[in-house]
Motif scaffolding. Structure first.
Motif, mmCIF file in Angstrom:
data_model
loop_
_atom_site.group_PDB
_atom_site.id
_atom_site.type_symbol
_atom_site.label_atom_id
_atom_site.label_comp_id
_atom_site.label_asym_id
_atom_site.label_seq_id
_atom_site.Cartn_x
_atom_site.Cartn_y
_atom_site.Cartn_z
ATOM 1 N N UNK A 35 0.679 -1.254 -0.063
ATOM 2 C CA UNK A 35 -0.031 -0.004 -0.065
ATOM 3 C C UNK A 35 1.081 1.186 0.057
ATOM 4 N N UNK A 36 1.980 1.216 0.623
ATOM 5 C CA UNK A 36 2.846 2.458 0.811
ATOM 6 C C UNK A 36 3.520 2.741 -0.503
ATOM 7 N N UNK A 37 3.831 1.790 -1.163
ATOM 8 C CA UNK A 37 4.489 1.949 -2.715
ATOM 9 C C UNK A 37 3.444 2.484 -3.602
ATOM 10 N N UNK A 38 2.230 2.033 -3.560
ATOM 11 C CA UNK A 38 1.228 2.489 -4.459
ATOM 12 C C UNK A 38 0.958 3.919 -4.114
ATOM 13 N N UNK A 39 0.793 4.213 -2.747
ATOM 14 C CA UNK A 39 0.724 5.757 -2.376
ATOM 15 C C UNK A 39 1.721 6.637 -2.823
#
Length: 176
Positions: free
Chosen positions: A2-6
Motif C-alpha cells: 500500500x505504501x509503494x502504491x501511495x
C-alpha cells in the motif's frame, strides 16, 4: 504494498500538476445575480413557491432550472423554493410543448393552485410550441392549454434568463 502504491500516486500527481479549471474571472455577473435576488425579495418577500411541470420537453430546460438550485444562483437562498404539489404553489413553471398525454394533468395542476396564481412558459417549446407546434401528439404552446402570464424564450433559456422571467411576472398584478 500500500505504501509503494501511495508513493507512486503522489509522484504522478506531482509530475502532472493541477488539471482542474482556473477560477472564473469576476465579470460582474455575480453582482447582477445579487441585484435580481434583491428585487425578487422586495417583490415576493420570502414566500414564493414554484411548481414545475414538464409538459413534454426534451429536458434541456430542466437542466437549466436545476442550475438555479446550485450555490452560484442560490434560488432557495432568496426564499424562493420548488414545491411538490401545485396546491402549495404561487407559480406554475411549465416546460416543453404540451403533449396530448400531459394536457389534462397541466389543466388539473393549474386548477388546484390557490388564487392568486401565475404561469410561466419556459423555453421556445413552452412559449410557441417550438419545432413541434400543434400536431397529433402535441397541443403546442402552453397558452393553448392554460393562461400564461410570462414566457421565457430560449432553447434552453439560461438560469439568468429564468431569474429574469420570475421578475417578468411582477409586472402582472396577482388576480384573486
Amino acid at each position: 504494498t500500500g505504501e509503494s502504491i501511495m508513493l507512486d500516486i503522489l509522484k504522478r500527481i506531482h509530475r502532472t500538476g493541477m488539471l482542474s479549471e482556473a477560477l472564473p474571472v469576476h465579470d460582474g455577473h455575480e453582482v447582477h445575480v445579487q441585484r435580481i435576488h434583491q428585487r425578487l425579495n422586495r417583490v415576493f418577500g420570502r414566500a414564493l413557491r414554484i411548481r414545475h411541470v414538464d409538459a413534454g420537453s426534451c429536458n434541456a430546460c430542466e437542466l437549466e432550472i436545476q442550475a438555479l438550485a446550485n450555490p452560484y444562483y442560490n434560488l432557495e437562498g432568496t426564499g424562493i423554493a420548488f414545491v411538490a404539489s401545485p396546491r402549495h404553489a404561487d407559480v406554475l413553471l411549465v416546460t416543453g410543448p404540451v403533449s396530448v398525454n400531459m394536457e389534462e394533468a397541466l389543466k388539473r395542476a393549474y386548477e388546484v393552485m390557490p388564487d392568486p396564481k401565475w404561469v410561466i412558459a419556459v423555453g421556445d417549446c413552452g412559449a410557441c410550441g417550438g419545432i413541434f407546434g400543434i400536431n397529433y401528439a402535441s397541443r403546442g404552446r402552453v397558452s393553448n392549454v392554460v393562461p400564461v402570464d410570462a414566457t421565457i424564450p430560449g432553447c434552453p433559456p439560461a438560469p439568468l434568463a429564468l431569474l429574469h422571467g420570475l421578475l417578468l411576472i411582477t409586472r402582472h398584478p396577482r388576480q384573486p
